[in-house]
Design an enzyme around this catalytic site. Structure first.
Site, PDB file in Angstrom:
ATOM      1  N   ASP A 105      -0.212  -1.124 -10.975  1.00  0.00           N
ATOM      2  CA  ASP A 105      -0.943  -2.020 -10.073  1.00  0.00           C
ATOM      3  C   ASP A 105      -1.880  -2.879 -10.922  1.00  0.00           C
ATOM      4  OD1 ASP A 105      -2.388  -3.118  -7.952  1.00  0.00           O
ATOM      5  OD2 ASP A 105      -2.406  -1.234  -6.829  1.00  0.00           O
ATOM      6  N   ASP A 117      -2.210  -7.228  -7.435  1.00  0.00           N
ATOM      7  CA  ASP A 117      -3.294  -7.207  -6.463  1.00  0.00           C
ATOM      8  C   ASP A 117      -3.730  -8.628  -6.079  1.00  0.00           C
ATOM      9  OD1 ASP A 117      -5.345  -5.383  -5.205  1.00  0.00           O
ATOM     10  OD2 ASP A 117      -6.718  -6.634  -6.374  1.00  0.00           O
ATOM     11  N   GLU A 157       0.580  -8.853  -3.692  1.00  0.00           N
ATOM     12  CA  GLU A 157      -0.151  -8.691  -2.433  1.00  0.00           C
ATOM     13  C   GLU A 157      -0.633 -10.066  -2.000  1.00  0.00           C
ATOM     14  OE1 GLU A 157      -3.985  -6.203  -0.672  1.00  0.00           O
ATOM     15  OE2 GLU A 157      -4.074  -7.137  -2.637  1.00  0.00           O
ATOM     16  N   HIS A 198      -3.053   2.000   0.826  1.00  0.00           N
ATOM     17  CA  HIS A 198      -4.383   2.574   0.618  1.00  0.00           C
ATOM     18  C   HIS A 198      -5.484   1.767   1.305  1.00  0.00           C
ATOM     19  CE1 HIS A 198      -3.869  -0.643  -2.173  1.00  0.00           C
ATOM     20  NE2 HIS A 198      -5.169  -0.648  -2.429  1.00  0.00           N
ATOM     21  N   ASP A 199      -5.148   0.612   1.861  1.00  0.00           N
ATOM     22  CA  ASP A 199      -6.142  -0.218   2.559  1.00  0.00           C
ATOM     23  C   ASP A 199      -5.989  -0.144   4.074  1.00  0.00           C
ATOM     24  OD1 ASP A 199      -7.183  -1.239   0.142  1.00  0.00           O
ATOM     25  OD2 ASP A 199      -5.667  -2.816   0.081  1.00  0.00           O
TER      26      ASP A 199
HETATM   27  C1  GLC Z   1      -6.675  -5.412  -2.796  1.00  0.00           C
HETATM   28  C2  GLC Z   1      -6.591  -3.921  -2.927  1.00  0.00           C
HETATM   29  C3  GLC Z   1      -7.875  -3.331  -2.441  1.00  0.00           C
HETATM   30  C4  GLC Z   1      -9.002  -3.858  -3.306  1.00  0.00           C
HETATM   31  C5  GLC Z   1      -8.995  -5.390  -3.339  1.00  0.00           C
HETATM   32  C6  GLC Z   1      -9.852  -5.908  -4.463  1.00  0.00           C
HETATM   33  O1  GLC Z   1      -6.752  -5.833  -1.480  1.00  0.00           O
HETATM   34  O2  GLC Z   1      -5.467  -3.435  -2.272  1.00  0.00           O
HETATM   35  O3  GLC Z   1      -7.856  -1.931  -2.428  1.00  0.00           O
HETATM   36  O4  GLC Z   1     -10.217  -3.412  -2.805  1.00  0.00           O
HETATM   37  O5  GLC Z   1      -7.716  -5.902  -3.557  1.00  0.00           O
HETATM   38  O6  GLC Z   1      -9.255  -5.656  -5.696  1.00  0.00           O
END
Ligand code: GLC
Length: 543
Positions: free
Chosen positions: A102, A203, A245, A319-320
């Protein structure tokens, strides 16, 4: 095992996301580690997954649980060493399981040596690695807000400037306009490729091309140019799977990101469906019920638009996000049935499925008092809303429904103390229901959610129609059923899911009456009555 030397091998693959901090501890420290993942590889092999996405395990002060990286080439001691990572990669390969790292490339930690240098002076060679603007201590360059609350600008008296951060102040944004930053990133990725990783999750990748002077965060003008350059310099030199993402992706953009020529990424995580159960135009904490028909249409749109023109990712958890069985299923009366129905609904589609740790057990949300939560986003929101006078009950309700810690409680392995996750004190409490919901019980029960997922994964490998078939939504406006058809070279699937706690009468389409049931979470249905949360996949040939 998939032949991973073939370009596009990942089109038939299934991924599993591990949140390493909460997966398996082997040292008694209370946090999971890489040796813990190695210990559980056989479990994952039994499930049948091909790729493991690990949330960040790089060196980090852990302000945002590793999404604040201070050294992209080092493993955080909390998780182990680079040697452990090499062992994990090798042990995974033996089992046909690749490691997907990641990468947090939009920002680094404020403890990264680049940033420590950058904030020393304006003429430091690293200064321009970050996004700086002039201002005075009490007038930031503009009123942009950070995703985790507060201003997006942080004053640094030493240089008399503000730096930009889309997340916490400890997560300064990297300046992608600077070619030196991009080069550092490519070198680092190439180095990880040499270590044998098979993929990357990127990310918040849609936020790298920010232009704060214009208020632009996501989907900046140079976004796809940056991605193409990144891909050509790194991913395209190997046979990798990559997923970005992209909260701000629509289908048009997703086609660019996942263009079949491989010029950017393999696919993106888009969040259109995941944002439907919040009030329109507001954030995730402003709860609304799920508009079911709209949700089906949204899936149908993505399936159709990307067919032959890109690639979808398929996920209901990460995880979010809160646990899907608590969110769109029924974690009280029909926990296992609804977990299986949700899995059927998703795994029948085209794209790469991602299973989040514990989803294969039907793990649920937690309902705690505020003291037990650890997540920075949750705690910031709590204090911000408290200060605005929002009633405690309303804030807690949002946290119970949507808080990220719902997904971050430790993996429930068995019914021993702390669910077999740790012999020490877990960094975050285990969900109290671990006495009945755990992997050991699931492995002993042939009807478990675990074996249902195992079968769905196996079917995808066995029938090319799961991977390549097109998509047609049936019963578009039905308020309880999600029904769709897939077809590929004379083979067809019909997926029927009752996504409600009520019995529904539904006669299968005429031409499906004598077909074969590939998987179902209950007997019956073929006679026209679907019990609550009943789901099935039918198959026929030469149709
Ligand atoms: C993404 C991750 C999250 C994190 C954010 C900042 O959304 O999935 O867990 O807090 O990015 O890096």
């Amino acid at each position: 095992m998939l032949d991973k030397t073939k370009k596009d091998w990942w089109k038939s693959a299934v991924a599993y996301q591990i949140y390493p901090k909460s997966f398996q501890d082997t040292t008694g420290s209370g946090t999971g580690d890489l040796q813990g993942i190695i210990r559980r590889l056989d479990y994952l092999k039994t499930l049948g997954v091909d790729v493991l996405w690990l949330s960040p395990v790089f060196a980090s002060p852990q302000v945002d649980n590793g999404y604040d990286i201070s050294d992209y080439r080092a493993i955080d001691p909390m998780f182990g060493t680079l040697e452990d990572m090499r062992e994990l990669i090798a042990e995974g390969k033996k089992r046909g399981i690749g490691i997907m790292l990641d990468l947090v490339l939009n920002h680094s930690s404020n403890q990264h040596h680049w940033f420590l240098e950058a904030k020393k002076s304006k003429d430091n060679p690293y200064h321009d690695y970050y996004v700086w603007r002039d201002g005075t201590p009490d007038t930031p360059p503009n009123d942009m807000k950070a995703c985790f609350g507060g201003s997006a600008w942080e004053w640094v008296p030493e240089v008399g400037q503000y730096y930009f951060h889309q997340f916490a102040p400890e997560q300064p944004d990297l300046n992608w306009e600077n070619p030196a930053v991009r080069r550092e990133i490519y070198d680092m990725i190439l180095w990880w490729m040499e270590q044998g990783v098979e993929g990357f999750r990127l990310d918040v990748i849609d936020q790298i091309a920010k232009e704060p002077d214009k208020g632009i965060t996501g989907n900046g003008p140079r976004l796809h140019e940056f991605l193409r350059e990144l891909s050509a310099n790194t991913f395209q030199k190997g046979c990798l799977v990559t997923v970005g993402e992209a909260w701000g992706a629509d289908t048009e953009r997703a086609k660019l990101y996942s263009a079949p020529d491989g010029s950017e990424l393999s696919m993106v995580f888009q969040f259109e469906q995941m944002m439907l159960d919040q009030q329109k135009g507001k954030g995730k904490w402003d709860l609304a019920s799920l508009p079911f028909v709209e949700m089906k249409k949204s899936y149908a749109k993505w399936q159709k638009e990307l067919h032959g023109a890109g690639w979808n990712s398929l996920f209901l958890n990460n995880h979010d996000l809160p646990r899907i069985v608590s969110r769109w299923g029924d974690d009280t009366g029909y926990r296992e049935m609804s977990a299986k129905a949700l899995a059927t609904m998703l795994h029948g589609m085209q794209g790469m499925p991602y299973i989040y740790q514990g989803e294969e057990l039907g793990m649920t949300n937690v309902c705690w008092p505020i003291e037990k939560y650890r997540d920075l986003e949750t705690l910031n929101m709590y204090h911000e809303r408290k200060a605005q006078g929002v009633p405690e009950e309303e804030i807690m309700r949002s946290i119970h429904v949507k808080g990220r810690d719902n997904a971050r409680t430790p993996m429930q392995w068995d019914d021993s103390t702390h669910a077999g996750f740790t012999t020490g004190t877990p960094w975050i409490d285990v969900n109290e229901n671990y006495h009945s919901i755990h992997a050991k019980a699931a492995l002993e029960n042939p009807d478990s959610v675990f074996y249902y997922y195992q079968k769905l994964i196996a079917l995808r490998k066995q029938y090319p129609v799961f991977v390549f078939g097109d998509f047609r939504l049936l019963e578009e406006n039905h308020p309880q059923l999600f029904v769709y058809e897939r077809s590929f070279e004379g083979e067809k699937l019909l997926i029927v899911c009752n996504m409600s706690g009520q019995e529904v009468s539904y006669a299968l389409p005429q031409d499906w009456q004598d077909s074969e049931v590939l998987i179902a979470n209950a007997e019956g249905g073929l006679n026209g009555i679907f019990s609550p949360w009943q789901a099935m996949v039918l198959h026929k040939k030469n149709a």
